[in-house]
Design a protein around this motif. Structure first.
Motif, PDB file in Angstrom:
ATOM      1  N   GLU A   1      11.962  44.288  67.201  1.00 48.25           N
ATOM      2  CA  GLU A   1      12.202  45.583  68.037  1.00 48.25           C
ATOM      3  C   GLU A   1      11.512  46.538  66.468  1.00 48.25           C
ATOM      4  O   GLU A   1      10.651  47.118  66.673  1.00 48.25           O
ATOM      5  CB  GLU A   1      12.246  45.994  68.742  1.00 48.25           C
ATOM      6  CG  GLU A   1      12.431  45.469  69.898  1.00 48.25           C
ATOM      7  CD  GLU A   1      13.245  45.740  71.237  1.00 48.25           C
ATOM      8  OE1 GLU A   1      14.284  46.962  70.845  1.00 48.25           O
ATOM      9  OE2 GLU A   1      13.978  45.249  71.935  1.00 48.25           O
ATOM     10  N   TYR A  43       8.349  45.880  64.283  1.00 50.45           N
ATOM     11  CA  TYR A  43       7.307  46.377  65.374  1.00 50.45           C
ATOM     12  C   TYR A  43       7.010  47.601  64.457  1.00 50.45           C
ATOM     13  O   TYR A  43       6.199  48.007  64.608  1.00 50.45           O
ATOM     14  CB  TYR A  43       7.486  45.941  66.568  1.00 50.45           C
ATOM     15  CG  TYR A  43       6.229  46.288  67.556  1.00 50.45           C
ATOM     16  CD1 TYR A  43       5.139  45.796  67.656  1.00 50.45           C
ATOM     17  CD2 TYR A  43       6.418  47.388  68.029  1.00 50.45           C
ATOM     18  CE1 TYR A  43       3.530  46.437  67.920  1.00 50.45           C
ATOM     19  CE2 TYR A  43       4.980  47.794  68.747  1.00 50.45           C
ATOM     20  CZ  TYR A  43       3.807  46.895  68.595  1.00 50.45           C
ATOM     21  OH  TYR A  43       2.388  47.398  69.559  1.00 50.45           O
ATOM     22  N   GLU A  44       8.196  48.385  65.223  1.00 47.23           N
ATOM     23  CA  GLU A  44       8.712  49.649  64.833  1.00 47.23           C
ATOM     24  C   GLU A  44       7.864  50.790  62.872  1.00 47.23           C
ATOM     25  O   GLU A  44       7.133  50.304  63.508  1.00 47.23           O
ATOM     26  CB  GLU A  44      10.005  50.458  64.681  1.00 47.23           C
ATOM     27  CG  GLU A  44       9.547  51.660  65.057  1.00 47.23           C
ATOM     28  CD  GLU A  44      11.083  52.651  65.720  1.00 47.23           C
ATOM     29  OE1 GLU A  44      11.612  53.420  65.477  1.00 47.23           O
ATOM     30  OE2 GLU A  44      11.408  51.512  66.727  1.00 47.23           O
ATOM     31  N   TYR A  69       6.405  48.694  61.527  1.00 50.79           N
ATOM     32  CA  TYR A  69       4.758  47.804  61.086  1.00 50.79           C
ATOM     33  C   TYR A  69       3.351  49.823  61.997  1.00 50.79           C
ATOM     34  O   TYR A  69       3.327  49.813  61.300  1.00 50.79           O
ATOM     35  CB  TYR A  69       4.192  47.252  61.556  1.00 50.79           C
ATOM     36  CG  TYR A  69       2.679  46.436  61.883  1.00 50.79           C
ATOM     37  CD1 TYR A  69       2.354  45.446  60.673  1.00 50.79           C
ATOM     38  CD2 TYR A  69       1.230  46.877  62.767  1.00 50.79           C
ATOM     39  CE1 TYR A  69       1.075  45.324  60.561  1.00 50.79           C
ATOM     40  CE2 TYR A  69       0.650  47.031  62.780  1.00 50.79           C
ATOM     41  CZ  TYR A  69      -0.304  45.282  61.821  1.00 50.79           C
ATOM     42  OH  TYR A  69      -1.675  45.023  62.240  1.00 50.79           O
ATOM     43  N   ASN A  70       4.338  49.686  62.629  1.00 54.91           N
ATOM     44  CA  ASN A  70       3.422  51.102  63.817  1.00 54.91           C
ATOM     45  C   ASN A  70       3.434  51.755  62.639  1.00 54.91           C
ATOM     46  O   ASN A  70       1.986  52.535  62.696  1.00 54.91           O
ATOM     47  CB  ASN A  70       3.606  51.282  64.862  1.00 54.91           C
ATOM     48  CG  ASN A  70       3.750  49.795  65.849  1.00 54.91           C
ATOM     49  OD1 ASN A  70       2.506  49.419  65.267  1.00 54.91           O
ATOM     50  ND2 ASN A  70       4.147  49.883  66.615  1.00 54.91           N
ATOM     51  N   CYS A  71       4.594  52.495  61.532  1.00 53.55           N
ATOM     52  CA  CYS A  71       4.475  53.879  61.112  1.00 53.55           C
ATOM     53  C   CYS A  71       4.022  53.311  59.970  1.00 53.55           C
ATOM     54  O   CYS A  71       3.015  54.552  59.216  1.00 53.55           O
ATOM     55  CB  CYS A  71       6.114  53.639  60.964  1.00 53.55           C
ATOM     56  SG  CYS A  71       6.353  55.162  59.837  1.00 53.55           S
ATOM     57  N   GLU A  77       0.681  51.471  59.453  1.00 52.47           N
ATOM     58  CA  GLU A  77      -0.462  51.349  60.290  1.00 52.47           C
ATOM     59  C   GLU A  77      -0.629  52.916  60.606  1.00 52.47           C
ATOM     60  O   GLU A  77      -2.053  53.101  59.861  1.00 52.47           O
ATOM     61  CB  GLU A  77      -0.501  50.357  61.902  1.00 52.47           C
ATOM     62  CG  GLU A  77      -1.967  50.387  61.551  1.00 52.47           C
ATOM     63  CD  GLU A  77      -2.415  50.002  62.695  1.00 52.47           C
ATOM     64  OE1 GLU A  77      -2.915  49.318  62.926  1.00 52.47           O
ATOM     65  OE2 GLU A  77      -1.275  49.853  63.644  1.00 52.47           O
ATOM     66  N   LYS A  78       0.405  53.545  60.659  1.00 47.99           N
ATOM     67  CA  LYS A  78      -0.383  55.322  60.857  1.00 47.99           C
ATOM     68  C   LYS A  78      -0.109  56.145  59.763  1.00 47.99           C
ATOM     69  O   LYS A  78      -1.224  57.021  59.322  1.00 47.99           O
ATOM     70  CB  LYS A  78       1.618  55.595  61.561  1.00 47.99           C
ATOM     71  CG  LYS A  78      -0.047  57.446  62.367  1.00 47.99           C
ATOM     72  CD  LYS A  78       1.789  58.043  63.076  1.00 47.99           C
ATOM     73  CE  LYS A  78       1.023  56.618  64.616  1.00 47.99           C
ATOM     74  NZ  LYS A  78       2.577  57.393  65.454  1.00 47.99           N
ATOM     75  N   ASN A  85      -2.753  60.658  67.297  1.00 49.11           N
ATOM     76  CA  ASN A  85      -2.666  59.532  68.396  1.00 49.11           C
ATOM     77  C   ASN A  85      -0.987  59.665  68.974  1.00 49.11           C
ATOM     78  O   ASN A  85      -0.631  58.213  69.362  1.00 49.11           O
ATOM     79  CB  ASN A  85      -2.920  57.768  67.553  1.00 49.11           C
ATOM     80  CG  ASN A  85      -3.118  57.062  68.717  1.00 49.11           C
ATOM     81  OD1 ASN A  85      -3.746  58.011  69.903  1.00 49.11           O
ATOM     82  ND2 ASN A  85      -2.765  56.008  68.575  1.00 49.11           N
ATOM     83  N   ASN A  86      -0.425  60.385  68.109  1.00 51.64           N
ATOM     84  CA  ASN A  86       0.458  61.091  68.598  1.00 51.64           C
ATOM     85  C   ASN A  86       1.031  61.769  70.293  1.00 51.64           C
ATOM     86  O   ASN A  86       1.308  62.410  70.797  1.00 51.64           O
ATOM     87  CB  ASN A  86       1.609  62.143  68.154  1.00 51.64           C
ATOM     88  CG  ASN A  86       3.253  62.087  68.281  1.00 51.64           C
ATOM     89  OD1 ASN A  86       3.433  61.514  68.810  1.00 51.64           O
ATOM     90  ND2 ASN A  86       4.498  62.511  66.798  1.00 51.64           N
TER      91      ASN A  86
END
Length: 942
Positions: free
Chosen positions: A33, A36-37, A39-41, A43-44, A719-720
């Motif tokens: 988890e 993944y968090e 990775y998302n950060c 990417e953003k 996208n937030n």
């Protein structure tokens, strides 16, 4: 749980807190988890801060339905596609070139370069020459930094050419990039050819035209220009007289400089003197706390006196080699070995062997060999993740250790996330060390990459052809696979690879036009036969396309093909795929969707080149209307349509109309540039959001409520969605308290919240809020008000999505009324609304109600577009099917015959008949023949 788990973690946190551009992510939970968090950060951050990706800038207006209104990522300059990857590669190359802190006595060279800039025109290009590794790239990058600092009004365009045969060495891509950068700074948006021969031929005229618009000097710098493929042939513009405010500087290796260029003014880099040699070596040794004796320093000074041992790269590598072993080994011994290396390649070989000796097993040594060889035979490099997949036995720990050593010793570097050789001499050494057997070894490594990237496409390209691979065709597969087939001389596999439409689309949409064309030339296909093969492949793909997403993807492919053919000058063949793209988008999306405007724009462009100005004007106006409705009147996409119309009017000598549109477009672009800045749209949005948050700490007021709504929009654009929801709710609550629940501003907040819930697929919540917004707007606004039409449209689409067709009918009827009041009863937009309503009735099996709507739409289309327009044909097709279902076979046959005449007139343009299964009027059906007992009508959602 808020507690620091160890001293090392505490130290890490303290270090990070001192760094200005660091981000901490607090996470409690499982490792996966957390990963993944992160990775998302990341990417953003990449998308928003670095690439400046953004959606629509609506400035506090209704959010809209993102899925319904988002347009495809499009080009920045007219119809020219911009490759963010190529641009990022150049930025990184510049940063790496200027990385050294040692100036190497460059001051004397800086003066000569400054004299060139100040010299009166005309002046030929300045040649910066030197041996391999002499510091040419370093000199130019350092001088660029000084110019940017001291002469901010000077426009500097640079290009650093990498390894021969890499993307960065392709002449057409270099010229296209330089032209686009000039256009960017000149506020000019004009059509630019993609044809590589024309692009190179027209560049001098572009340079003359664009330089005249620039207030100040322009300096063009091309490093390692001799590494460009057929440099003398493709860079003929250098011989022509340059515009008065343009200066050109190019760097070359002494051995490979074309003879004709040797007559230009030349700045030759001298070998390093003993002082610079000592400075460079001392800097490397001091960084590793290694102290040399006087005797050792003298030995190094004596060694670095020949032409091949006193260049910057050799001395830097020498210093790193000594520093690397200085604390653990015998410095005299390594000095002795270094002194036997009389050039950079042999010194690199010594470095490689020392790395090999440091490895613990033969397995690791074998992996080192594999990594270097596979990177060497690739087109543009290989990523770490690709290496891990290529060699499953390679652990992340071993890879990290190997790459650390190779990077530290200047063998490898990173460029856009790919590992590549830092210098040509490193690759030459690897070939000597590992590939003495020659082409057979190189071919074997290329074959390994071919198999890997073929697997990545999930398609057995040389056995069968599948279109299921669109989600896997990344720029990596498209860059490497066809190039590898070309290098292997395998024309059959290259041909099948090119017919994977997603590979070709990827190359084309990133502007790699010349590369794509060269592949087709290699397999022996002329332009016409290539066009026919692409179209046949698309027809095959269309047979297997089911569902909305698949159809949208198909429309993108048709558009890419049409644009490709237009760029090749095959105008008659380009019309059919562009028309098909338009039909599909109108069917799968909505006639008012921005992607439909995109199709109209591209089709108009063909008619302009064809000199059918009347057709083009009509299409551009439709695209402009859709763009204004979707984005608002001050969006850059609206500016694009205005520019296109202005260019069209200018071609018709309607100069007054053209000038009015250009002024309007310029104001829009100027405003957008001020808001967006240079690739930092989201950074500005966040800064604005913080300012707005500070403003909302006061009491309840209409202004604060509006500010909260704007904050919600800004966070939505980032996208937030969670934060956006919070602010939009607060805005709604405040407006209801201050203004009352029936105020139109409350409808805006309700509408925005509904769009947000629709985005999150919370359809029931979205439905409730849209209904509330519609009730308020119906009472408060004029019947033809755009905000009312907006809510009607999106609620109708939502009802349709939820299967509530009975509730959708009155809204579609209202949409017809609104368009009639806005545009008049005979406008094509009214016909489109009638078709939408007819489609809905057909889905409800109410063919009797649908029939008069189709007939009225047909009359409007014929009056507006003429009797042979594709929209007329598609509406006739629908009427034919309805007549057949009612048992009126004679009328059905007559209508279907007319529809097919229109379709044949269109498809004959590319020499083949492609009977469509999709109606641009909103219906999806397959008609075996006009009188077939199996004729049926499957109504797809608009």
């Amino acid at each position: 749980d808020g507690r620091v788990s160890s001293v090392s973690v505490q130290q890490l946190i303290e270090q990070i807190s001192c760094v200005n551009k660091a981000k901490m992510i607090d996470h409690v939970g499982g490792v996966e988890e957390g990963a993944y968090e992160i990775y998302n950060c990341v990417e953003k951050i990449i998308k928003q801060d670095i690439l400046g990706c953004e959606m629509t800038d609506l400035e506090g207006k209704d959010l809209g339905n993102k899925e319904d209104s988002a347009a495809p990522e499009e080009e920045v300059f007219g119809d020219v596609l911009w490759d963010a990857h190529d641009e990022q590669e150049q930025m990184e190359a510049f940063q790496q070139a200027s990385n050294s802190t040692c100036e190497l006595g460059f001051e004397k060279y800086f003066e000569r370069l400054n004299d060139l800039v100040a010299a009166p025109a005309p002046i030929p290009p300045l040649l910066v020459s030197g041996g391999p590794g002499s510091g040419k790239s370093l000199l130019l990058s350092k001088w660029i930094q000084l110019q940017q600092k001291h002469s901010p009004n000077t426009l500097i365009l640079y290009h650093f050419v990498g390894r021969p045969m890499s993307t960065s060495s392709e002449s057409a891509l270099i010229i296209k990039r330089l032209t686009l950068k000039l256009m960017q700074h000149s506020w000019l948006v004009s059509p630019l050819t993609f044809d590589p021969a024309k692009l190179l031929e027209e560049f001098p005229r572009w340079l003359e035209k664009l330089s005249a618009r620039h207030q100040g000097s322009i300096i063009i710098i091309i490093d390692s220009i001799d590494q460009i493929q057929q440099a003398e042939k493709h860079m003929k513009w250098l011989i022509d007289p340059l515009p008065v405010n343009v200066r050109v500087i190019v760097s070359v290796n002494v051995e490979t400089c074309p003879q004709a260029w040797r007559l230009w003014p030349t700045l030759h880099l001298d070998p390093l003197n003993s002082k610079d040699v000592k400075s460079l070596i001392s800097a490397e040794c001091n960084s590793a706390n290694v102290k040399l004796t006087k005797e050792q320093e003298k030995k190094l000074e004596r060694h670095c006196r020949s032409a091949t041992t006193c260049n910057a790269l050799y001395v830097t590598l020498l210093g790193k080699t000594i520093a690397c072993v200085g604390n653990t080994g015998n410095i005299d011994e390594i000095l002795q070995q270094c002194c036997q290396c009389q050039d950079t390649v042999s010194l690199y070989r010594l470095v490689l062997r020392s790395i090999q000796e440091s490895l613990q097993s033969d397995k690791e040594k074998g992996l080192l060999r594999e990594i270097l060889c596979v990177i060497g035979v690739s087109h543009n490099g290989v990523s770490e993740s690709e290496l891990m997949e290529l060699y499953p036995e390679l652990t992340s720990a071993v890879l990290a250790s190997l790459l650390h050593s190779l990077h530290k010793m200047c063998l490898l570097t990173y460029g856009c996330g790919l590992l590549k050789f830092q210098h040509l001499q490193a690759w030459e050494m690897v070939k000597l060390e590992y590939m003495e057997a020659g082409e057979n070894v190189i071919s074997a490594y290329r074959q390994k990459l071919v198999e890997y990237f073929t697997m990545q496409l999930r398609v057995l390209i040389f056995i069968c052809f599948s279109f299921d691979s669109q989600d896997r065709v990344t720029w990596r597969s498209a860059d490497e696979l066809p190039w590898l087939f070309q290098q292997q001389g395998d024309k059959q596999k290259l041909h099948k690879c090119l017919l994977n439409l997603f590979v070709s689309q990827n190359l084309y949409k990133r502007g790699h036009f010349a590369e794509l064309l060269s592949y087709w030339q290699l397999v022996g296909k002329d332009k016409s036969s290539m066009a026919a093969e692409y179209f046949d492949s698309l027809k095959e793909y269309e047979k297997s396309s089911e569902g909305e997403e698949s159809m949208i993807c198909l429309a993108d492919l048709y558009e890419t093909l049409g644009r490709f053919l237009k760029d090749l000058g095959l105008l008659s063949q380009a019309v059919a795929p562009l028309q098909r793209s338009l039909e599909i988008r109108e069917t799968a999306l909505d006639p008012d969707h921005p992607r439909v405007a995109q199709s109209l724009h591209q089709l108009a462009g063909v008619y302009v080149q064809w000199k059918k100005f009347g057709n083009a004007e009509q299409l551009y106006k439709q695209a402009l209307e859709i763009s204004e409705n979707a984005y608002g009147a001050e969006h850059p996409r609206v500016a694009r349509e205005l520019d296109a119309l202005a260019t069209l009017y200018q071609k018709q000598n309607k100069y007054e109309q053209a000038e009015q549109l250009r002024k309007k477009s310029f104001k829009i672009r100027q405003k957008a540039a001020r808001q967006k800045g240079s690739l930092c749209g989201f950074a500005l949005l966040r800064q604005r959001a913080l300012q707005l948050e500070e403003l909302t700490l006061g009491k309840d007021t209409p202004d604060n409520a509006r500010t909260l709504n704007e904050l919600g929009v800004l966070y939505y654009l980032q996208n937030n969605l969670e934060t956006a929801e919070l602010f939009l709710k607060r805005s709604l609550e405040m407006r209801e308290r201050v203004l009352g629940s029936d105020h139109p501003d409350c409808a805006q907040s309700l509408n925005n919240l509904a769009a947000l819930y629709n985005e999150k697929k919370h359809y029931d919540k979205a439905e409730e809020l849209y209904e509330k917004a519609l009730n308020i707007r119906r009472r408060a606004l004029a019947p033809d008000h755009p905000s009312l039409a907006y809510t009607v449209k999106h609620l109708a689409v939502l009802y349709k999505k939820m299967g509530k067709l009975d509730k959708a009918v009155p809204l579609y009827e209202l949409a017809v009324e609104i368009r009639q009041k806005s545009f008049g009863p005979k406008h094509p937009s009214v016909a489109t609304a009638l078709v939408n309503l007819a489609v809905l009735y057909c889905q409800m099996k109410k063919q009797i109600e649908a029939l008069p709507l189709y007939e009225r739409a047909l009359k409007i289309y014929e009056d507006s577009f003429g009797h042979m327009h594709p929209r007329v044909g598609e509406t006739l097709k629908n009427l034919a099917v309805l007549s057949y279902e009612r048992g009126d076979f004679e009328k059905a046959a007559e209508l279907y015959k007319r529809a097919m005449e229109i379709k044949e007139a269109e498809t004959l343009l590319i020499g083949g008949k492609a009977t469509s299964r999709h109606s641009s009027s909103g219906d999806t059906f397959s008609l075996k023949s006009a009188l077939s007992p199996n004729a049926f009508l499957e109504h797809g959602q608009r």
